[in-house]
Write a protein that holds these residues in place. Structure first.
Motif, PDB file in Angstrom:
ATOM      1  N   ILE A  25       0.882  -1.167   0.000  1.00  0.00           N
ATOM      2  CA  ILE A  25       0.000   0.000   0.000  1.00  0.00           C
ATOM      3  C   ILE A  25       0.919   1.216   0.000  1.00  0.00           C
ATOM      4  CG2 ILE A  25      -1.832   1.263   1.183  1.00  0.00           C
ATOM      5  CD1 ILE A  25      -2.561  -1.601   0.131  1.00  0.00           C
ATOM      6  N   ALA A  26       0.686   2.115  -0.955  1.00  0.00           N
ATOM      7  CA  ALA A  26       1.532   3.298  -1.083  1.00  0.00           C
ATOM      8  C   ALA A  26       0.683   4.554  -1.061  1.00  0.00           C
ATOM      9  CB  ALA A  26       2.325   3.237  -2.389  1.00  0.00           C
ATOM     10  N   VAL A  27       1.195   5.586  -0.408  1.00  0.00           N
ATOM     11  CA  VAL A  27       0.555   6.892  -0.455  1.00  0.00           C
ATOM     12  C   VAL A  27       1.054   7.587  -1.727  1.00  0.00           C
ATOM     13  CG1 VAL A  27       2.302   8.072   0.964  1.00  0.00           C
ATOM     14  CG2 VAL A  27      -0.014   8.963   0.892  1.00  0.00           C
ATOM     15  N   ASP A  28       0.142   8.266  -2.419  1.00  0.00           N
ATOM     16  CA  ASP A  28       0.467   8.900  -3.688  1.00  0.00           C
ATOM     17  C   ASP A  28       0.651  10.398  -3.495  1.00  0.00           C
ATOM     18  OD1 ASP A  28       0.669   9.443  -6.472  1.00  0.00           O
ATOM     19  OD2 ASP A  28      -1.469   9.874  -6.542  1.00  0.00           O
ATOM     20  N   VAL A  29       1.813  10.917  -3.879  1.00  0.00           N
ATOM     21  CA  VAL A  29       2.047  12.357  -3.773  1.00  0.00           C
ATOM     22  C   VAL A  29       2.246  13.012  -5.141  1.00  0.00           C
ATOM     23  CG1 VAL A  29       2.984  12.195  -1.431  1.00  0.00           C
ATOM     24  CG2 VAL A  29       4.549  12.108  -3.379  1.00  0.00           C
ATOM     25  N   VAL A  30       2.065  12.238  -6.233  1.00  0.00           N
ATOM     26  CA  VAL A  30       2.312  12.794  -7.570  1.00  0.00           C
ATOM     27  C   VAL A  30       1.101  12.766  -8.488  1.00  0.00           C
ATOM     28  CG1 VAL A  30       4.785  12.318  -7.492  1.00  0.00           C
ATOM     29  CG2 VAL A  30       3.238  10.609  -8.459  1.00  0.00           C
ATOM     30  N   GLY A  31      -0.034  12.268  -8.029  1.00  0.00           N
ATOM     31  CA  GLY A  31      -1.231  12.240  -8.864  1.00  0.00           C
ATOM     32  C   GLY A  31      -1.303  11.057  -9.807  1.00  0.00           C
ATOM     33  N   ALA A  32      -0.786   9.916  -9.375  1.00  0.00           N
ATOM     34  CA  ALA A  32      -0.833   8.696 -10.190  1.00  0.00           C
ATOM     35  C   ALA A  32      -2.267   8.170 -10.235  1.00  0.00           C
ATOM     36  CB  ALA A  32       0.097   7.632  -9.612  1.00  0.00           C
ATOM     37  N   GLY A  33      -2.483   7.200 -11.117  1.00  0.00           N
ATOM     38  CA  GLY A  33      -3.798   6.583 -11.232  1.00  0.00           C
ATOM     39  C   GLY A  33      -3.676   5.087 -11.422  1.00  0.00           C
ATOM     40  N   GLU A  34      -4.796   4.401 -11.300  1.00  0.00           N
ATOM     41  CA  GLU A  34      -4.811   2.948 -11.466  1.00  0.00           C
ATOM     42  C   GLU A  34      -4.313   2.567 -12.850  1.00  0.00           C
ATOM     43  OE1 GLU A  34      -7.968   0.454  -9.949  1.00  0.00           O
ATOM     44  OE2 GLU A  34      -8.675   2.150  -8.741  1.00  0.00           O
ATOM     45  N   GLY A  35      -3.502   1.513 -12.906  1.00  0.00           N
ATOM     46  CA  GLY A  35      -2.957   1.018 -14.154  1.00  0.00           C
ATOM     47  C   GLY A  35      -1.633   1.649 -14.553  1.00  0.00           C
ATOM     48  N   GLU A  36      -1.225   2.721 -13.877  1.00  0.00           N
ATOM     49  CA  GLU A  36       0.024   3.387 -14.250  1.00  0.00           C
ATOM     50  C   GLU A  36       1.233   2.666 -13.671  1.00  0.00           C
ATOM     51  OE1 GLU A  36      -0.117   7.759 -15.302  1.00  0.00           O
ATOM     52  OE2 GLU A  36      -1.126   7.698 -13.354  1.00  0.00           O
ATOM     53  N   THR A  37       2.356   2.838 -14.345  1.00  0.00           N
ATOM     54  CA  THR A  37       3.634   2.336 -13.865  1.00  0.00           C
ATOM     55  C   THR A  37       4.315   3.493 -13.152  1.00  0.00           C
ATOM     56  OG1 THR A  37       3.748   0.740 -15.653  1.00  0.00           O
ATOM     57  CG2 THR A  37       5.814   1.260 -14.551  1.00  0.00           C
ATOM     58  N   VAL A  38       4.780   3.243 -11.922  1.00  0.00           N
ATOM     59  CA  VAL A  38       5.250   4.318 -11.057  1.00  0.00           C
ATOM     60  C   VAL A  38       6.588   3.954 -10.411  1.00  0.00           C
ATOM     61  CG1 VAL A  38       2.919   5.164 -10.542  1.00  0.00           C
ATOM     62  CG2 VAL A  38       3.930   3.400  -9.091  1.00  0.00           C
ATOM     63  N   LEU A  39       7.201   4.963  -9.806  1.00  0.00           N
ATOM     64  CA  LEU A  39       8.371   4.762  -8.961  1.00  0.00           C
ATOM     65  C   LEU A  39       7.911   4.819  -7.517  1.00  0.00           C
ATOM     66  CD1 LEU A  39      11.109   7.091 -10.488  1.00  0.00           C
ATOM     67  CD2 LEU A  39      11.077   4.605 -10.494  1.00  0.00           C
ATOM     68  N   ILE A  40       8.360   3.850  -6.718  1.00  0.00           N
ATOM     69  CA  ILE A  40       8.029   3.864  -5.301  1.00  0.00           C
ATOM     70  C   ILE A  40       9.314   3.815  -4.480  1.00  0.00           C
ATOM     71  CG2 ILE A  40       5.761   2.796  -5.575  1.00  0.00           C
ATOM     72  CD1 ILE A  40       7.023   0.131  -4.579  1.00  0.00           C
ATOM     73  N   VAL A  41       9.221   4.328  -3.269  1.00  0.00           N
ATOM     74  CA  VAL A  41      10.291   4.183  -2.282  1.00  0.00           C
ATOM     75  C   VAL A  41       9.665   3.609  -1.024  1.00  0.00           C
ATOM     76  CG1 VAL A  41      11.859   5.944  -3.162  1.00  0.00           C
ATOM     77  CG2 VAL A  41      10.049   6.607  -1.600  1.00  0.00           C
ATOM     78  N   GLN A  42      10.494   2.906  -0.261  1.00  0.00           N
ATOM     79  CA  GLN A  42       9.999   2.266   0.955  1.00  0.00           C
ATOM     80  C   GLN A  42      10.865   2.652   2.153  1.00  0.00           C
ATOM     81  OE1 GLN A  42       9.999  -1.810  -0.965  1.00  0.00           O
ATOM     82  NE2 GLN A  42       8.210  -1.927   0.369  1.00  0.00           N
ATOM     83  N   GLY A  43      10.375   2.317   3.331  1.00  0.00           N
ATOM     84  CA  GLY A  43      11.114   2.580   4.553  1.00  0.00           C
ATOM     85  C   GLY A  43      11.217   4.060   4.845  1.00  0.00           C
ATOM     86  N   SER A  44      12.325   4.457   5.464  1.00  0.00           N
ATOM     87  CA  SER A  44      12.473   5.868   5.840  1.00  0.00           C
ATOM     88  C   SER A  44      12.481   6.783   4.621  1.00  0.00           C
ATOM     89  CB  SER A  44      13.748   6.066   6.662  1.00  0.00           C
ATOM     90  OG  SER A  44      14.891   5.695   5.912  1.00  0.00           O
ATOM     91  N   SER A  45      12.896   6.287   3.461  1.00  0.00           N
ATOM     92  CA  SER A  45      12.874   7.096   2.233  1.00  0.00           C
ATOM     93  C   SER A  45      11.463   7.538   1.870  1.00  0.00           C
ATOM     94  CB  SER A  45      13.461   6.314   1.059  1.00  0.00           C
ATOM     95  OG  SER A  45      14.817   6.021   1.296  1.00  0.00           O
ATOM     96  N   ALA A  46      10.461   6.774   2.297  1.00  0.00           N
ATOM     97  CA  ALA A  46       9.063   7.108   1.998  1.00  0.00           C
ATOM     98  C   ALA A  46       8.626   8.375   2.722  1.00  0.00           C
ATOM     99  CB  ALA A  46       8.151   5.940   2.381  1.00  0.00           C
TER     100      ALA A  46
END
Length: 102
Positions: free
Chosen positions: A48-69
């Motif tokens: 589960i990721a919080v979105d801060v860039v306005g992504a939508g379902e079906g899109e390919t995205v960059l994610i970060v995890q841990g403290s980087s999030a």
């Protein structure tokens, strides 16, 4: 940082105040197909990721995890472990484009 595909959304009506108004998505990390090296394939895991860039379902995205999030201005005070930080336009491996957002 990881490449992921947004596979769904999550709605939570009861949450801590700091998470109110935050858009949450289900994401599946992707990897380069080990055999063909010509496509992205799912890993079978979900986050589960919080979105801060306005992504939508079906899109390919960059994610970060841990403290980087929590390194973004929008997330530094949020109790999150996974954040969408970009929308992928293309993935190139060597001379080949293995993903292109169209």
């Amino acid at each position: 940082m990881f490449i992921a595909k947004v596979t769904g959304s999550l709605v939570s009506t009861q949450k801590v105040d700091s998470m109110k108004g935050q858009k949450l998505f289900v994401v599946e990390p992707m990897r380069i197909n080990e055999k063909s090296k010509s496509e992205l394939t799912g890993t079978g895991r979900t986050f589960i990721a919080v979105d801060v860039v306005g992504a939508g379902e079906g899109e390919t995205v960059l994610i970060v995890q841990g403290s980087s999030a929590r390194f973004c201005d929008e997330t530094k005070k949020l109790p999150v472990d996974c954040t969408i930080i970009g929308i992928v336009d293309a993935v190139n491996v060597g001379d080949a484009t293995i993903f292109k957002n169209e």
